[in-house]
Design an enzyme around this catalytic site. Structure first.
Site, PDB file in Angstrom:
ATOM      1  N   GLU A  14       0.819  -1.221   0.000  1.00 31.86           N
ATOM      2  CA  GLU A  14       0.000   0.000   0.000  1.00 31.86           C
ATOM      3  C   GLU A  14       0.849   1.266   0.000  1.00 31.86           C
ATOM      4  O   GLU A  14       0.339   2.373  -0.112  1.00 31.86           O
ATOM      5  CB  GLU A  14      -0.912   0.021   1.241  1.00 31.86           C
ATOM      6  CG  GLU A  14      -2.061  -0.979   1.188  1.00 31.86           C
ATOM      7  CD  GLU A  14      -1.698  -2.354   1.701  1.00 31.86           C
ATOM      8  OE1 GLU A  14      -0.493  -2.695   1.723  1.00 31.86           O
ATOM      9  OE2 GLU A  14      -2.612  -3.111   2.084  1.00 31.86           O
ATOM     10  N   TRP A  22      -0.906  -6.951  25.955  1.00 35.96           N
ATOM     11  CA  TRP A  22      -0.268  -7.365  24.715  1.00 35.96           C
ATOM     12  C   TRP A  22       1.151  -7.885  24.947  1.00 35.96           C
ATOM     13  O   TRP A  22       1.943  -7.294  25.682  1.00 35.96           O
ATOM     14  CB  TRP A  22      -0.170  -6.183  23.751  1.00 35.96           C
ATOM     15  CG  TRP A  22      -1.460  -5.919  23.031  1.00 35.96           C
ATOM     16  CD1 TRP A  22      -2.554  -6.729  23.005  1.00 35.96           C
ATOM     17  CD2 TRP A  22      -1.783  -4.767  22.252  1.00 35.96           C
ATOM     18  NE1 TRP A  22      -3.538  -6.156  22.241  1.00 35.96           N
ATOM     19  CE2 TRP A  22      -3.096  -4.958  21.762  1.00 35.96           C
ATOM     20  CE3 TRP A  22      -1.097  -3.606  21.901  1.00 35.96           C
ATOM     21  CZ2 TRP A  22      -3.730  -4.018  20.959  1.00 35.96           C
ATOM     22  CZ3 TRP A  22      -1.735  -2.686  21.102  1.00 35.96           C
ATOM     23  CH2 TRP A  22      -3.034  -2.882  20.633  1.00 35.96           C
ATOM     24  N   LYS A  62      -2.833 -11.558  23.179  1.00 40.13           N
ATOM     25  CA  LYS A  62      -3.387 -10.806  24.301  1.00 40.13           C
ATOM     26  C   LYS A  62      -3.554 -11.754  25.477  1.00 40.13           C
ATOM     27  O   LYS A  62      -4.443 -12.602  25.484  1.00 40.13           O
ATOM     28  CB  LYS A  62      -4.712 -10.167  23.908  1.00 40.13           C
ATOM     29  CG  LYS A  62      -4.829  -8.776  24.443  1.00 40.13           C
ATOM     30  CD  LYS A  62      -5.891  -7.971  23.737  1.00 40.13           C
ATOM     31  CE  LYS A  62      -5.789  -6.519  24.212  1.00 40.13           C
ATOM     32  NZ  LYS A  62      -6.850  -5.691  23.735  1.00 40.13           N
TER      33      LYS A  62
HETATM   34  P1  ADP Z   1       0.821  -8.459   3.033  1.00 39.41           P
HETATM   35  O1  ADP Z   1       0.198  -7.316   3.754  1.00 39.41           O
HETATM   36  O2  ADP Z   1      -0.140  -9.195   2.205  1.00 39.41           O
HETATM   37  O3  ADP Z   1       1.706  -9.336   3.875  1.00 39.41           O
HETATM   38  P2  ADP Z   1       2.979  -6.815   2.076  1.00 39.41           P
HETATM   39  O4  ADP Z   1       4.036  -7.532   1.387  1.00 39.41           O
HETATM   40  O5  ADP Z   1       2.549  -5.520   1.570  1.00 39.41           O
HETATM   41  O6  ADP Z   1       1.782  -7.798   1.997  1.00 39.41           O
HETATM   42  O7  ADP Z   1       3.382  -6.766   3.584  1.00 39.41           O
HETATM   43  C1  ADP Z   1       3.374  -5.647   4.404  1.00 39.41           C
HETATM   44  C2  ADP Z   1       3.575  -6.081   5.814  1.00 39.41           C
HETATM   45  O8  ADP Z   1       4.797  -6.778   5.983  1.00 39.41           O
HETATM   46  C3  ADP Z   1       3.660  -4.953   6.792  1.00 39.41           C
HETATM   47  O9  ADP Z   1       2.377  -4.497   7.149  1.00 39.41           O
HETATM   48  C4  ADP Z   1       4.388  -5.599   7.968  1.00 39.41           C
HETATM   49  O10 ADP Z   1       3.513  -6.341   8.779  1.00 39.41           O
HETATM   50  C5  ADP Z   1       5.312  -6.559   7.294  1.00 39.41           C
HETATM   51  N1  ADP Z   1       6.657  -5.980   7.205  1.00 39.41           N
HETATM   52  C6  ADP Z   1       7.241  -5.408   6.149  1.00 39.41           C
HETATM   53  N2  ADP Z   1       8.499  -5.020   6.438  1.00 39.41           N
HETATM   54  C7  ADP Z   1       8.727  -5.348   7.731  1.00 39.41           C
HETATM   55  C8  ADP Z   1       9.821  -5.201   8.634  1.00 39.41           C
HETATM   56  N3  ADP Z   1      10.965  -4.659   8.264  1.00 39.41           N
HETATM   57  N4  ADP Z   1       9.660  -5.653   9.887  1.00 39.41           N
HETATM   58  C9  ADP Z   1       8.504  -6.224  10.287  1.00 39.41           C
HETATM   59  N5  ADP Z   1       7.453  -6.396   9.484  1.00 39.41           N
HETATM   60  C10 ADP Z   1       7.536  -5.970   8.227  1.00 39.41           C
END
Ligand code: ADP
Length: 543
Positions: A329, A443, A438
């Site tokens: 997004e 959390w 939770k």
């Molecule tokens: P999806 O939402 O379908 O998994 P994306 O590839 O767009 O597809 O993933 C985005 C999500 O990936 C983020 O909302 C987050 O939860 C996770 N994410 C991306 N980069 C990181 C990071 N460096 N550390 C932790 N989580 C991450």
């Protein structure tokens, strides 16, 4: 108000394409083919072929706004699609080849794809869903090592007879350029429609020294797939700066990647933690086998990079890992973990803690985190809340307007990530909202626990997830994969974690498993773990 008097010059990918031809015709593009041989070409070749592709697509009836889908690995033809399709005013829809055929059919149908370009090696996958997508009029096959089958078009033959110049139209910068679907870790995949403007602005900021900062001297290896969130924009960053591009094709195992890095003298590479974990394990076994002295930065993102990984690369191999956070997004980069000069005063552990955070926003991305009730929370480094972002490359709605509840009334996008933000703006992801544990109303961060577990010398990978509990509602449970030939007991792991966490955060039990289930983009699929082991404590725990 007095209006400025500067030109309203459109921010479109056509300019990048033109620049590549005009200034960087000799920059190289190297792609590894399925048979492992290397295909070598230049930006000048790329420009000519992109023009030929635009002609071929036009001949097939592609109109402005039409969706042209790709089902491809990372290679030079995919790069041609990345530019030719948007520059002719159509929309490139990158299909994720790791999804199940049923999901691919859903997505291609949802997107209304008219043309689909596919690697020959991926035809068996295509055959499983193409009949469910009536909008697809033509399948174009990138021939790889054999001819395109009957009923399809051959990519190379389509290009061969076309002119090598194309009169690309002047486009409106807000017109759509690419369509990417979220991988649906949580819920149905949703389409995100990048505009030319959002890609260009994301590219400009990515090219700042404080962000990714490539130059024409760099050799860039996007390991992150071009079907996943536009390969983090790396192909665009290369094109605008003239950096050499190296594409791994379908060979993503650690040996193949290290060979490619050493042979092509890669300076900048980007990939998800799983890729780097494999590479680090191999380098630890054979530290002298590859000469990686040219590497100046390794980008890591897509899921949380364990601190032990960042530390291991730096301490044992002198390699710098830069941790970034992003989402489809967001086109997709949002934050990046760089140290600031005053951090030089901190000790190693504190510096590592910053480098292992998700960093702070890159320019023009703004962040806040909010409570369950929508209250904006303080940046104190400890209060957890859902991250919201806004900026010129943040989606304002999904394609086809689903998921309206992810966009707030006051113009922010709800990421679904649960975070803390410290006084300097550094973000730490503690969970995805759907993965939050939770326990007794409080959390617990599964990400913090699994990162700590992955620092244990016997642990290869660990995922911590919520299991139902008769008394506490939910308690953390750890699924652990041990390194080959290593041993560790649940008691040892518990004692190890006890050094870092308060007692009530510690996993209730440790399950030793051969592997952790993953999503199509390599993230832990905790939903699957919960399905399988969610009731584990109901049987064993005493209330
Ligand atoms: P999806 O939402 O379908 O998994 P994306 O590839 O767009 O597809 O993933 C985005 C999500 O990936 C983020 O909302 C987050 O939860 C996770 N994410 C991306 N980069 C990181 C990071 N460096 N550390 C932790 N989580 C991450």
């Amino acid at each position: 108000m007095l209006a400025g008097r500067m030109m309203d010059f459109p921010l479109t990918l056509t300019h990048l394409l033109d620049r590549a031809r005009t200034f960087y015709g000799r920059s190289e593009i190297v792609s590894r083919r399925p048979d492992r041989s290397l295909h070598r070409s230049t930006y000048a070749d790329f420009y000519r072929r992109a023009c030929q592709l635009a002609h071929a697509l036009k001949r097939l009836g592609v109109q402005p706004g039409d969706r042209v889908a790709s089902l491809c690995w990372n290679h030079h033809q995919h790069l041609e699609l990345y530019f030719a399709v948007p520059a002719m005013g159509a929309v490139l829809h990158t299909l994720n080849l790791r999804l199940a055929p049923k999901d691919l059919g859903y997505i291609a149908h949802h997107a209304g794809d008219r043309i689909l370009v596919v690697d020959r090696t991926l035809l068996p996958l295509l055959e499983k869903f193409v009949k469910d997508v009536p909008s697809i009029e033509h399948v174009i096959v990138i021939p790889d090592d054999g001819p395109a089958p009957e009923g399809t078009l051959d990519y190379e033959q389509c290009l061969a007879s076309e002119p090598t110049a194309f009169d690309f139209p002047t486009l409106e910068e807000r017109s759509a350029a690419m369509l990417c679907y979220t991988s649906g870790t949580t819920g149905n995949p949703k389409g995100v429609l990048f505009s030319h403007r959002s890609i260009v602005l994301h590219t400009l900021v990515s090219c700042m020294g404080e962000v990714i900062g490539p130059t024409a001297q760099d050799v860039m290896l996007p390991v992150v797939p071009m079907f996943h969130a536009a390969a983090w924009g790396l192909p665009f960053d290369a094109l605008i700066t003239g950096a050499k591009l190296v594409f791994p094709g379908p060979h993503l195992d650690a040996v193949s990647l290290l060979d490619l890095m050493a042979q092509e003298r890669v300076t900048l590479a980007g990939g998800v933690p799983t890729i780097w974990l494999g590479i680090l394990a191999l380098l630890d076994q054979e530290p002298k086998r590859w000469d990686l002295r040219t590497i100046r930065a390794m980008l890591i993102g897509g899921s949380a990079a364990p601190a032990s990984l960042i530390d291991g690369f730096m301490k044992r191999h002198g390699l710098h890992v830069t941790h970034a956070w992003g989402m489809t997004e967001l086109n997709p980069v949002g934050t990046l973990a760089r140290l600031k000069p005053h951090h030089a005063d901190l000790d190693d552990a504190a510096r590592l803690d910053i480098r292992a955070s998700q960093g702070y926003p890159i320019p023009f991305v703004e962040q806040r985190h909010v409570s369950d009730t929508g209250q904006v929370l303080p940046w104190d480094g400890k209060t957890m809340g859902e991250l919201e972002v806004r900026g010129p490359w943040v989606a304002r709605s999904y394609y086809s307007d689903e998921g309206a509840d992810r966009f707030t009334q006051d113009g922010w996008f709800k990421t679904g990530d649960v975070v803390t933000i410290d006084a300097e703006g550094y973000l730490r992801i503690t969970d995805r909202s759907k993965d939050v544990i939770k326990s007794g109303g409080e959390w617990i961060s599964s990400v913090a626990l699994e990162n700590a577990l992955m620092a244990h010398p016997a642990v290869l990978e660990a995922a911590v997830f919520a299991a139902r509990h008769p008394k506490w509602d939910e308690r953390p449970l750890a699924a652990v994969v041990l390194k080959p030939g290593q041993r560790a007991t649940a008691e040892e792991l518990a004692a190890y974690l006890q050094q870092h966490f308060v007692k009530w955060w510690l996993p209730e039990d440790y399950l030793f498993v051969p592997q952790i289930p993953r999503t199509s983009t390599g993230k832990f699929l905790k939903m699957k773990l919960r399905e399988e082991f969610g009731d584990h404590l109901m049987k064993t725990a005493s209330p």
